[in-house]
Design an enzyme around this catalytic site. Structure first.
Site, PDB file in Angstrom:
ATOM      1  N   TYR A 146       1.366   6.775 -15.807  1.00  0.00           N
ATOM      2  CA  TYR A 146       0.025   7.174 -15.354  1.00  0.00           C
ATOM      3  C   TYR A 146       0.119   6.572 -13.977  1.00  0.00           C
ATOM      4  O   TYR A 146      -0.516   7.396 -13.223  1.00  0.00           O
ATOM      5  CB  TYR A 146      -0.771   6.397 -16.274  1.00  0.00           C
ATOM      6  N   SER A 200      -7.309   6.362  -8.673  1.00  0.00           N
ATOM      7  CA  SER A 200      -7.314   4.870  -9.388  1.00  0.00           C
ATOM      8  C   SER A 200      -6.688   3.723  -9.001  1.00  0.00           C
ATOM      9  O   SER A 200      -5.699   3.940  -7.810  1.00  0.00           O
ATOM     10  CB  SER A 200      -6.652   5.234 -11.024  1.00  0.00           C
TER      11      SER A 200
END
Length: 255
Positions: A156, A143
């Protein structure tokens, strides 16, 4: 050497990136092992793609947080399809937008166990099959959050920085073998991601308001392109964002 019809194992294949990757690779003639917690979805997808493209498919439930589940899925796929050549460690999630000290245990554990432990377990189970075949490709789905941290994403982002580190480490560890390692790191993409993270359809919809984000198909095309390159070419890392997104937090929104 690359087999005529390589077998691709995909976790998190019931929707989003995983489903799109399955569709893109089936169209290229790859055989597919599709795993997810939602068994009914991967079974229906496997049947659809087998009929549409004439490829062999295997579908099973898998929980990447559980070693026994991952091992059983991988072994079942290898037995049913005659081996495994490509691993796509796609299963992952974000849960909440908490500051670090606010993060509930359930959300913390879901992200760490899925995004870090699940990736390790998938690669650990699948890599021996790639080595046995003498040709392989491992994909990590990272990501932009693994490149640029942001407020409300401490855990995260931490897990996605870990994914980036694991991909880079594995690339070093398998050097000398005919196994390619690629990390595909998307930015803003419209899938179930925000719905799962925010647990609110209206809030999830607002994330993409005024923006043309990436689609799951766009990310799948990145994987397909890397996989189809000549065997001596390795794309180590691909950071891909929509034009409207310049960084993890800088996004242009149209009125």
């Amino acid at each position: 050497m690359r087999p005529e019809h390589p077998v691709v194992l995909i976790t998190g294949a019931s929707s989003g990136f995983g489903e799109a990757m399955a569709r893109a690779l089936a169209a290229e003639g790859f055989h597919l092992a599709l795993g997810a917690r939602r068994l009914d979805r991967v079974q229906a997808l496997a049947e659809e793609l087998a009929e549409a493209h004439g490829v062999k498919t295997y579908a099973a439930a898998v929980d990447v947080q559980d070693s026994a589940s991952v091992d059983a899925f991988t072994a079942g796929a290898a037995q049913a399809l005659g081996g495994i050549h490509v691993l796509i460690a796609n299963a992952g999630l974000a849960s909440g937008t908490f500051k670090m000290w606010e993060t509930p245990d359930a959300d913390l554990e879901a992200m760490v166990r899925t995004n870090i432990e699940g990736v390790v377990k998938t690669v650990r189970a699948g890599l021996p099959h790639l080595r046995k075949a003498g040709w392989g490709h491992v994909f990590f789905i990272g990501s932009v959050a693994g490149h640029q941290p942001y407020e409300g994403g401490s855990v995260y982002c931490g897990t996605k920085f870990a994914v980036k580190a694991m991909a880079q480490s594995l690339r070093l560890e398998v050097n000398g073998e005919q196994i390619r390692v690629t990390s595909v790191d998307p930015g803003m993409a419209e899938t179930e991601f925000s719905t799962v993270r925010l647990k609110d359809d209206n809030k999830a919809e607002a994330v993409y308001k005024g923006v043309k984000p990436l689609s799951a198909h766009d990310v799948a095309e990145c994987v397909r392109w890397c996989l189809m390159l000549p065997d001596h070419v390795n794309i180590d890392q691909m950071l891909v964002k929509c034009v409207d997104q310049a960084s993890a937090q800088k996004v242009h929104r149209r009125a």
